[in-house]
Scaffold this motif. Sequence first.
Motif, PDB file in Angstrom:
ATOM      1  N   ILE A 268       0.840  -1.200   0.000  1.00  0.00           N
ATOM      2  CA  ILE A 268       0.000   0.000   0.000  1.00  0.00           C
ATOM      3  C   ILE A 268       0.872   1.245   0.000  1.00  0.00           C
ATOM      4  CG2 ILE A 268      -1.629   1.357   1.349  1.00  0.00           C
ATOM      5  CD1 ILE A 268      -2.770  -1.195   2.371  1.00  0.00           C
ATOM      6  N   MET A 272       0.219   0.062  -5.180  1.00  0.00           N
ATOM      7  CA  MET A 272      -0.144  -1.225  -5.797  1.00  0.00           C
ATOM      8  C   MET A 272       0.029  -1.155  -7.304  1.00  0.00           C
ATOM      9  SD  MET A 272      -3.039  -3.059  -3.793  1.00  0.00           S
ATOM     10  CE  MET A 272      -4.013  -2.265  -2.589  1.00  0.00           C
ATOM     11  N   PHE A 284      10.860   1.548   3.029  1.00  0.00           N
ATOM     12  CA  PHE A 284      10.207   2.470   3.949  1.00  0.00           C
ATOM     13  C   PHE A 284       9.723   1.758   5.205  1.00  0.00           C
ATOM     14  CE2 PHE A 284       8.126   6.584   4.409  1.00  0.00           C
ATOM     15  CZ  PHE A 284       7.122   6.315   5.311  1.00  0.00           C
ATOM     16  N   GLU A 328      -2.847   9.261   0.040  1.00  0.00           N
ATOM     17  CA  GLU A 328      -2.032   8.940  -1.129  1.00  0.00           C
ATOM     18  C   GLU A 328      -2.261   7.471  -1.468  1.00  0.00           C
ATOM     19  OE1 GLU A 328      -0.304  10.209  -3.912  1.00  0.00           O
ATOM     20  OE2 GLU A 328       1.099  11.210  -2.568  1.00  0.00           O
ATOM     21  N   PRO A 329      -3.446   7.154  -1.995  1.00  0.00           N
ATOM     22  CA  PRO A 329      -3.780   5.739  -2.164  1.00  0.00           C
ATOM     23  C   PRO A 329      -2.872   5.003  -3.134  1.00  0.00           C
ATOM     24  CG  PRO A 329      -5.652   7.143  -2.702  1.00  0.00           C
ATOM     25  CD  PRO A 329      -4.509   8.035  -2.424  1.00  0.00           C
ATOM     26  N   LEU A 332       3.901   5.570  -2.643  1.00  0.00           N
ATOM     27  CA  LEU A 332       5.135   6.299  -2.932  1.00  0.00           C
ATOM     28  C   LEU A 332       5.441   6.322  -4.416  1.00  0.00           C
ATOM     29  CD1 LEU A 332       7.443   4.979  -0.090  1.00  0.00           C
ATOM     30  CD2 LEU A 332       6.520   7.258  -0.313  1.00  0.00           C
ATOM     31  N   LEU A 335       3.915   9.212  -5.886  1.00  0.00           N
ATOM     32  CA  LEU A 335       4.676  10.399  -5.501  1.00  0.00           C
ATOM     33  C   LEU A 335       5.881  10.555  -6.421  1.00  0.00           C
ATOM     34  CD1 LEU A 335       4.956  12.580  -3.286  1.00  0.00           C
ATOM     35  CD2 LEU A 335       6.412  11.003  -2.075  1.00  0.00           C
ATOM     36  N   ARG A 338       4.841  11.609  -9.890  1.00  0.00           N
ATOM     37  CA  ARG A 338       4.474  13.020 -10.018  1.00  0.00           C
ATOM     38  C   ARG A 338       5.721  13.896 -10.067  1.00  0.00           C
ATOM     39  NH1 ARG A 338       0.091  12.535  -6.248  1.00  0.00           N
ATOM     40  NH2 ARG A 338       1.381  13.522  -4.683  1.00  0.00           N
TER      41      ARG A 338
ATOM     42  N   GLU B  87     -14.638   4.218  -2.583  1.00  0.00           N
ATOM     43  CA  GLU B  87     -13.390   3.653  -3.094  1.00  0.00           C
ATOM     44  C   GLU B  87     -13.558   2.143  -3.285  1.00  0.00           C
ATOM     45  OE1 GLU B  87      -9.931   5.042  -2.760  1.00  0.00           O
ATOM     46  OE2 GLU B  87     -10.437   7.053  -2.105  1.00  0.00           O
ATOM     47  N   TYR B  90     -11.457  -2.985  -1.236  1.00  0.00           N
ATOM     48  CA  TYR B  90     -10.397  -3.383  -0.311  1.00  0.00           C
ATOM     49  C   TYR B  90      -9.942  -2.230   0.573  1.00  0.00           C
ATOM     50  CZ  TYR B  90      -7.499  -1.359  -3.997  1.00  0.00           C
ATOM     51  OH  TYR B  90      -6.973  -0.530  -4.943  1.00  0.00           O
ATOM     52  N   LEU B  94      -8.667  -2.637   4.469  1.00  0.00           N
ATOM     53  CA  LEU B  94      -7.277  -2.378   4.829  1.00  0.00           C
ATOM     54  C   LEU B  94      -7.185  -1.279   5.878  1.00  0.00           C
ATOM     55  CD1 LEU B  94      -5.654  -2.752   1.347  1.00  0.00           C
ATOM     56  CD2 LEU B  94      -5.470  -4.269   3.287  1.00  0.00           C
TER      57      LEU B  94
ATOM     58  N   ARG C   3       1.392  18.403  -1.887  1.00  0.00           N
ATOM     59  CA  ARG C   3       1.446  16.973  -1.547  1.00  0.00           C
ATOM     60  C   ARG C   3       2.784  16.389  -1.940  1.00  0.00           C
ATOM     61  NH1 ARG C   3      -4.148  14.215  -2.804  1.00  0.00           N
ATOM     62  NH2 ARG C   3      -2.896  12.561  -3.675  1.00  0.00           N
ATOM     63  N   ASN C   4       3.279  16.823  -3.101  1.00  0.00           N
ATOM     64  CA  ASN C   4       4.600  16.340  -3.503  1.00  0.00           C
ATOM     65  C   ASN C   4       5.636  16.745  -2.478  1.00  0.00           C
ATOM     66  OD1 ASN C   4       3.457  15.393  -5.745  1.00  0.00           O
ATOM     67  ND2 ASN C   4       4.303  16.897  -7.141  1.00  0.00           N
ATOM     68  N   GLY C   7       5.320  14.836   0.730  1.00  0.00           N
ATOM     69  CA  GLY C   7       5.789  13.477   0.528  1.00  0.00           C
ATOM     70  C   GLY C   7       7.304  13.411   0.479  1.00  0.00           C
ATOM     71  N   VAL C  11      10.029  11.582   3.168  1.00  0.00           N
ATOM     72  CA  VAL C  11      11.035  10.602   2.763  1.00  0.00           C
ATOM     73  C   VAL C  11      12.427  11.098   3.114  1.00  0.00           C
ATOM     74  CG1 VAL C  11      12.076   9.417   0.826  1.00  0.00           C
ATOM     75  CG2 VAL C  11       9.618   9.611   0.962  1.00  0.00           C
ATOM     76  N   LEU C  14      12.999  10.687   6.771  1.00  0.00           N
ATOM     77  CA  LEU C  14      13.279   9.287   7.089  1.00  0.00           C
ATOM     78  C   LEU C  14      14.741   8.952   6.824  1.00  0.00           C
ATOM     79  CD1 LEU C  14      11.701   6.747   7.940  1.00  0.00           C
ATOM     80  CD2 LEU C  14      11.595   6.132   5.572  1.00  0.00           C
TER      81      LEU C  14
END
Lengths: 358, 288, 395
Positions: A268, A272, A284, A328-329, A332, A335, A338, B87, B90, B94, C3-4, C7, C11, C14
């Motif tokens: 996730i 996916m 991660f 953010e379905p 990464l 991300l 984009r 949505e 699943y 989840l 959002r970018n 995100g 990262v 991390l």
Amino acid sequence: MVRATANLRTSYLEANEILKRPYQRLLVASIFVCLVALPAASSGYFLHLINQCFLAGIGALGLSILTGYCGQISLGHAAFMAIGGFTAVILKAHLGLSFLVVLPASAIAGAFAGCIVGLPSLRFRGVYLAISTLAMHYSIIYLATAYQARFGSSASAGIPIDDPRIGPITLSGETSWYYFLLIFLSAVTFGCFNLVRTRAGRAWMAIRDRYVAAEALAINLTRYKLLAFMVSATLASVSGCLMAFNANVVTVEKYTLDLAIIYVAIIIVGGMGSILGTLMGAAFITLLPYAIDTLFDFLPRNWRFGSTLFGVQTGAVGLCIILFLLFEPKGLAELWRRIETYFARWPFRYRPLDAVRR
Amino acid sequence: MEFITTALILTCTYALLAAGIVILYKASRVVNFAHGEVAIVGGYVFYSSSTFAGAPSLWYGIAGALVFSIVMGAFIYLAIMRRVLGEPFYVPILITIGLAIVLKSAIIVIWHANQVAINVGVRPAVWLEGGATLSYMDLATVAVTAVFFLLLHLFLTHTRTGIQFRGTAENPLLASQRGVNVNFVLSLAWAIAAFAATLSGVLYGGRAFLSTESVTIGLAGLTAALVGGLDSLRGAVAGAFIVAISQYLTVRLIDPVLSQALPFLVLLLTLTLRPWGLFGTREELDRV
Amino acid sequence: MSRNLSGLASVAALTGVLALSMPARAEDSYKIGYITDLSGPLAGSYTPTWEGFELYIKALNDRGGIGGKKVDAVIDDDGLKADRAVAHAKKQAERDNVLGIFGLSLSSTQAPVYAEMRKMGVPVVSTFSGIADALPPAQPFSYSTGVVFEIAGDAIGELIQKIKPGAKVVGMSFDSVGGRAALAFNKKSVLAHGGTWDEVIFPVTTSDFTPFAQAAAQKAPEIVVGHYGSGQNLGVIPALRRSGYAGPYVVASYGVTEDTMRQAAERSGDGSNIYYVTRYSSSTDKDPSVAEVAAAQKKYGTSKPFSSMHVTGWALGKFAEAALKACGWPCTREKLDKAMQSLNVPMGGLTGGAIEMTATDHYGPSYWKLYVWNANSNAMEPKSDWLRKTATGYK
């Protein structure tokens, strides 16, 4: 460099290329060089962390194919890893066969198990499939517990395994494992990239997106669903086997439902339906607890009280699942995509000709 | 006699859990994998609020657990589940799995993974032959379960909102266009489910003890709900009975260690023979 | 765009945090590791033991440490899982450069840790649960100051003769290496004293004990002995009473806290007939050594109520201090191992005598006492003197 008219392909061969642009090839090559050179510049502990990421990646790729590409929800991943681990125990510790026999044997055992666990997918979809895989998970774990109780010292004691030997090389210590896993993971990744470009891969994606239409197009659902389960289970089993050798101990307590959920979290968080995403997700999620550990070092001493740290580490994975699904379905990978397209299209914002994105 | 009472009490515990899962499924087609965790956290909240002022007090405990469960249920829906309406199937599953992990770690962080026992109403109330006793908590378990199921059944069949549950589950868009306040219905469903879970957790904590490992009763409850049929309250009771009896018999007659895996063997059997459960509606299966 | 950025920022954070997790530079303190169950099924027993150890180390550091050098204890949680225990052991050995590893948790998690650390040459001292590795002839680098189940089972079998000689005993335990070993030796000892024996075993993660308690009660025992930790006793004692068994129940102390005893006693009617066999003094004991631990607990605070587990951890801390002192400065793993092989650490009233270790015996003589729970004073009262057991003859 403006590429406003990029992505025009004139043959299926070109459209299926994995690394399309020169900068992508350069990027991958330089990453690879860095990876090969890494052991020279880092401590044993850091390599240990990277090894854990690699191991997680191998297993996660299996789940990615099953859930991300074929759309079958499975909570049984930990059971497949248990099969790999226990095959290692039975063949290495109790029968004394060599590693070069054990690894393929665990792959075969995994494929076999995948076939069986995949049978409910022919009948159910969605929640019921998830629940059947859950039931299968517990059944397999029960068998493993019974085995450990009989042949280990007790139902909750681990069975130790020696370090594996490939010809003259013994895999002990982080550096040797690192190179072995780097080669292995690269091979598996390469294999997966290719697998999803084949007929089987396209069939899986058809099943995931519109299974009714897929069936109408004469795609044999049974065959491809079972194939997906088998591939997934094989990779998971191999990963479990390698993890067992890496840790030098096998306990059935390791293969909990929580472990299966961690792998689900990996795909996730990674995204996916994306191999790159899966690898990023594996890194991660594997590194997250250690990062939290380091973060806690900066807090005043009394915050480290008792089990707070460990609660936070456990909870962080769950929180990641929820946050990523909410905000953010596509994970990464999305991300990354984009950001990549932002730079690729700059100064344009939109692509003039919108081809199908992979 | 002892056998009957123990089996009955175990059935009631599982039935309450199953009821919560059924309510949620009836209202939103979401299978809640975090149910066990909500139950145990509710039990811990009861413990904390009842021992808040020193000696265990029933009323503080009830107040704390009641408020907590309803707020928690509504919060889960309004803050999290509502955002993912529409949505793919699943996603809510989840999310509940993620929620389960977060709640379990909350037990570790807030209550330091302490094992606690709820000491309210544990004095012996009824004496059976052979010296065995039933405590007030045991009697309460059966009584509360019976009352709860009765009220729930009346709610679902005789009130307007209760009937709206079903419509919301089948087609939320259509239901909202017909004037059903979907948000209200779903928050109510979650609140009731959380309440049922907390009830179950408290009763369980009164009989056994609560720890991070107790969350596995959620899976037993899920099995009970599945065996009985995910959208049938009657099935929840029937399923709970089957799971409870088979577990109890396995411990006493076969092998205690097998009892942990038993709900899942029952589940496998059900899925093979009659996947939609004893009292569930068959078409549910074809839904994705 | 935001959002970018968020995100990317997460990262990057991390990665940055990870970069910081690289090992530190040379130490100016004695670094030791502690691995135990802080969040799993037996956290109620193992966490207070760690806290007792931590209290001792805090008090030691406040006194100035050992020869001016402080002691730094790195703590990790294994959640009662063997693979996590081994992973943490490796991490502590490689990243934190610990001199030795203390604590450990359930017997089932110990064998792999002992084995791996033996390979790396790191001495491991388990406390309150111990497996037979430390008994003579002892395995290298493997020590224990705690309850080794073979000896515990034997001692308990002998001590319960004071309750009712030659009785029919039913032993209960969960399915672990230690549990099974304890039952086996308890059985031997009971039979040797003319009693009869039966047993009930359940899974480690059980929390509803009613069926198991009923199974035990149906065997019509005269004494029931429970070989497991705090939480299990909390569940078993009331369940036994509810099943109609009102006879003596002996808590074999593998981490049972007095607070649990109080709760269990409250739930089971009058709380009578509950006994307790332990290697280290109960926290309600009047001995001045125990009072010292209580004072430290009051001063520094712990998250769990004061119990004999804290006393056990404190005793381990005392042992650790003696070992590190004998090692000297700078200390290495080999020196520490050598030092541990000729230690004699007086324990005062914490247990019946000093902890003595030799090159072949990494456990030494142990002392066991029988207590009875007094529900009126919420305290343990001694019912026997210290029974001395040597470590030979169990392997």
